[in-house]
Design an enzyme around this catalytic site. Structure first.
Site, PDB file in Angstrom:
ATOM      1  N   GLY A  75       0.769  -1.230   0.000  1.00  0.00           N
ATOM      2  CA  GLY A  75       0.000   0.000   0.000  1.00  0.00           C
ATOM      3  C   GLY A  75       0.800   1.278   0.000  1.00  0.00           C
ATOM      4  O   GLY A  75       0.226   2.368   0.001  1.00  0.00           O
TER       5      GLY A  75
ATOM      6  N   GLU B  21       4.729  -6.143   2.317  1.00  0.00           N
ATOM      7  CA  GLU B  21       4.490  -6.789   1.019  1.00  0.00           C
ATOM      8  C   GLU B  21       4.071  -5.745  -0.001  1.00  0.00           C
ATOM      9  O   GLU B  21       2.925  -5.724  -0.441  1.00  0.00           O
ATOM     10  CB  GLU B  21       3.453  -7.910   1.168  1.00  0.00           C
ATOM     11  CG  GLU B  21       2.261  -7.508   1.993  1.00  0.00           C
ATOM     12  CD  GLU B  21       1.315  -8.649   2.369  1.00  0.00           C
ATOM     13  OE1 GLU B  21       1.789  -9.728   2.760  1.00  0.00           O
ATOM     14  OE2 GLU B  21       0.100  -8.426   2.268  1.00  0.00           O
TER      15      GLU B  21
ATOM     16  N   ARG C  81       3.401  -1.884  -5.669  1.00  0.00           N
ATOM     17  CA  ARG C  81       3.460  -0.628  -6.412  1.00  0.00           C
ATOM     18  C   ARG C  81       4.746   0.179  -6.165  1.00  0.00           C
ATOM     19  O   ARG C  81       5.375   0.655  -7.093  1.00  0.00           O
ATOM     20  CB  ARG C  81       2.260   0.229  -5.997  1.00  0.00           C
ATOM     21  CG  ARG C  81       2.072   1.486  -6.796  1.00  0.00           C
ATOM     22  CD  ARG C  81       0.923   2.310  -6.210  1.00  0.00           C
ATOM     23  NE  ARG C  81      -0.189   1.513  -5.765  1.00  0.00           N
ATOM     24  CZ  ARG C  81      -1.200   1.135  -6.539  1.00  0.00           C
ATOM     25  NH1 ARG C  81      -1.244   1.520  -7.782  1.00  0.00           N
ATOM     26  NH2 ARG C  81      -2.165   0.382  -6.056  1.00  0.00           N
TER      27      ARG C  81
ATOM     28  N   TYR D 257     -10.190   2.698 -12.430  1.00  0.00           N
ATOM     29  CA  TYR D 257     -10.123   3.555 -11.232  1.00  0.00           C
ATOM     30  C   TYR D 257     -10.139   5.045 -11.585  1.00  0.00           C
ATOM     31  O   TYR D 257      -9.994   5.884 -10.697  1.00  0.00           O
ATOM     32  CB  TYR D 257      -8.819   3.332 -10.446  1.00  0.00           C
ATOM     33  CG  TYR D 257      -8.527   1.930  -9.983  1.00  0.00           C
ATOM     34  CD1 TYR D 257      -9.458   1.209  -9.245  1.00  0.00           C
ATOM     35  CD2 TYR D 257      -7.293   1.347 -10.238  1.00  0.00           C
ATOM     36  CE1 TYR D 257      -9.155  -0.072  -8.791  1.00  0.00           C
ATOM     37  CE2 TYR D 257      -6.989   0.071  -9.787  1.00  0.00           C
ATOM     38  CZ  TYR D 257      -7.923  -0.632  -9.072  1.00  0.00           C
ATOM     39  OH  TYR D 257      -7.624  -1.879  -8.620  1.00  0.00           O
TER      40      TYR D 257
ATOM     41  N   CYS E   3     -14.343  -1.344 -27.809  1.00  0.00           N
ATOM     42  CA  CYS E   3     -15.683  -0.785 -27.943  1.00  0.00           C
ATOM     43  C   CYS E   3     -16.262  -0.559 -26.546  1.00  0.00           C
ATOM     44  O   CYS E   3     -17.256  -1.179 -26.146  1.00  0.00           O
ATOM     45  CB  CYS E   3     -16.568  -1.721 -28.743  1.00  0.00           C
ATOM     46  SG  CYS E   3     -15.888  -2.023 -30.361  1.00  0.00           S
TER      47      CYS E   3
HETATM   48  C1  LIG Z   1      -2.241  -6.108  -3.732  1.00  0.00           C
HETATM   49  C2  LIG Z   1      -1.695  -6.528  -2.446  1.00  0.00           C
HETATM   50  C3  LIG Z   1      -0.444  -6.050  -2.006  1.00  0.00           C
HETATM   51  C4  LIG Z   1       0.368  -5.037  -2.768  1.00  0.00           C
HETATM   52  O1  LIG Z   1      -0.254  -3.809  -2.812  1.00  0.00           O
HETATM   53  P1  LIG Z   1       0.532  -2.515  -3.341  1.00  0.00           P
HETATM   54  O2  LIG Z   1      -0.517  -1.451  -3.243  1.00  0.00           O
HETATM   55  O3  LIG Z   1       0.926  -2.812  -4.744  1.00  0.00           O
HETATM   56  O4  LIG Z   1       1.692  -2.291  -2.454  1.00  0.00           O
HETATM   57  C5  LIG Z   1       0.042  -6.531  -0.817  1.00  0.00           C
HETATM   58  N1  LIG Z   1      -0.645  -7.432  -0.072  1.00  0.00           N
HETATM   59  C6  LIG Z   1      -1.840  -7.913  -0.453  1.00  0.00           C
HETATM   60  C7  LIG Z   1      -2.532  -8.888   0.409  1.00  0.00           C
HETATM   61  C8  LIG Z   1      -2.415  -7.474  -1.643  1.00  0.00           C
HETATM   62  O5  LIG Z   1      -3.610  -7.930  -2.003  1.00  0.00           O
END
Ligand SMILES: *Cc1c(COP(=O)(O)O)cnc(C)c1O
Length: 420
Positions: free
Chosen positions: A230, A271, A274, A313, A341
């Site tokens: 995130g 984790e 992005r 989005y 389309c």
């Molecule tokens: C998508 C996702 C991420 C990665 O999210 P980013 O916004 O790309 O950092 C990490 N953990 C889980 C469980 C996800 O679904």
């Protein structure tokens, strides 16, 4: 955001030749930039006893990219069987792999337990009975519900399908303790593309508080907390980049507080997807049509099959026209469109760009995460190739474009008829 100056310097001089050699459209990723971000993140969190980033595979599931992260000492966050197979092919095993699925099937758990296993992160109490064994360590995904407000992409936690609720969380760990798990972690994922570091610090604090309370209630220790992904990137030139060092300082302070109270400190897992690759990829596409009706349209040879984020989005992706800038070419307001389309198939809406001509190359920024991977084949639109600009300056094809044969591949099957 405008691409980093360094990525531009590395890519732009050779871009017309790269486009001629490989043909457009393509995503191209910058190995140097990816490695640099990997080092920056490792250095930023070096003050933690046990820090590990598990690259979120869904952001950019290409083996050439995953190998870079494996080489940098990162693990992988997977949520499906194909993703598990993919990361094991890079050499990742056991605790290099984090399996964070939701609405999980017994077969998926079986795959996550197989081949040496992985770190199992459970999304719901009801899934415990689907486990083919007792994961050790084990973690649960926590959903704080009304205790936190979510951010724009993930939404309000109360409405989110993910995670174990506040009222169930003690019971969840108690169940695993009774079943024999002895090593524990705690996970959450509340934000996506969050640029405010204080939100992510708050998430770490929330998990540490909860880990402390669970430790006291159940007399267990937490080996790790996982604050999820995130971390945001500035897609828009006006966005302010995430302050990584302020985020690290805030999380460090929360860890020290935990240490004072509990006498130990868990490892910190993350984790991110992005943040690791987003800014290090661009989609290069050529102008094939211009159309002037109620609006001015620039038609390019890529469609939303190559990049869904603007369509689904309303996301902003900055666009450069190769060799042109508004300082030396008159500007015009256009919609940049693909060929689907579907009227959402637009890479930019009412964007002010230097006047574009047929055959111009467009560089659509920040497609290194949740770009190619999110593509689909609706309307018979095929996904483009992926290239890597390597450290030595060479450019390598790391995934070919889809072909009509790929599109028809699922129509090759044995006749199968059920007669009631
Ligand atoms: C998508 C996702 C991420 C990665 O999210 P980013 O916004 O790309 O950092 C990490 N953990 C889980 C469980 C996800 O679904």
């Amino acid at each position: 955001m405008p691409m980093t100056v360094d990525f531009k310097k590395r890519l732009y001089p050779g871009l017309p030749d790269i486009a001629r050699h490989f043909g457009t459209p393509f995503h191209i990723y910058d190995e140097t930039g990816i490695r640099k971000t990997a080092s920056t993140v490792k250095e930023a969190f070096a003050g933690f006893a046990g820090f590990k980033e598990f690259f979120a595979v869904k952001a950019l599931p290409n083996p050439a990219i995953l190998s870079i992260f494996f080489d940098e000492g990162f693990g992988f966050d997977c949520s499906s069987v194909p993703e598990l197979i993919l990361v094991r092919k890079t050499g990742a095993i056991k605790e290099d792999i984090l399996f964070t699925s939701n609405n999980t099937s017994a077969d998926e758990f079986k795959e996550a337990f197989g081949h040496g296993g992985s770190l199992i992160n459970i999304d719901d109490i009801s899934l415990i009975q689907k486990l083919p064994g007792i994961p050790d360590p084990v973690s649960f995904r926590y959903n704080p519900g009304p205790l936190r407000t979510g951010n724009a992409i993930i939404g309000n936690p109360v409405e989110a399908k993910y995670g174990v609720s506040h009222d169930q969380i003690v019971d969840a760990y108690k169940k695993m303790l009774d079943l024999g798990s002895r090593r524990f972690g705690l996970h959450t994922m509340l934000a996506s593309n969050e640029l405010d570091h204080s939100y992510l610090i708050e998430t770490a604090r929330m998990l540490l508080d909860l880990a402390g309370r669970l430790s006291e209630k159940l007399s267990i220790r937490f080996e790790f907390i996982n604050i999820g992904g995130g971390m945001g990137i500035p897609y828009h030139p006006g966005d302010k980049a995430l302050d990584l060092s302020a985020m690290v300082d805030g999380i460090r302070a929360a860890f020290l507080k935990f240490y004072d109270k509990q006498g130990y400190e868990p490892n910190l897992f993350m984790e991110s997807g992005r943040y690791m690759t987003g800014p290090h990829g661009v989609l290069v596409t050529r102008v094939i049509n211009r159309k002037e009706t109620y609006r001015n349209y620039v038609g390019v040879d890529a469609s939303m099959s190559a990049l869904m984020r603007p369509g689904i989005y309303g996301a902003y992706h900055h666009i450069d026209i190769y060799g042109k800038s508004v300082s030396d070419v008159p500007a015009e307001t256009v919609d940049v469109v693909g060929a689907l389309c579907e009227n959402i198939d637009k890479f930019a809406i009412q964007r002010n760009l230097p006047k574009v001509q047929i055959n111009d190359l467009l560089i659509i920024h920040d497609t290194g995460a949740h770009g190619h991977a999110m593509g689909f084949n609706y309307n018979g639109r095929l996904r483009p190739k992926e290239l890597m600009l390597k450290k030595d300056g060479t450019v390598e094809l790391i995934r070919r474009e889809e072909t009509v044969e790929d599109y028809f591949a699922t129509l090759n099957f044995e006749k199968d008829v059920f007669k009631p």
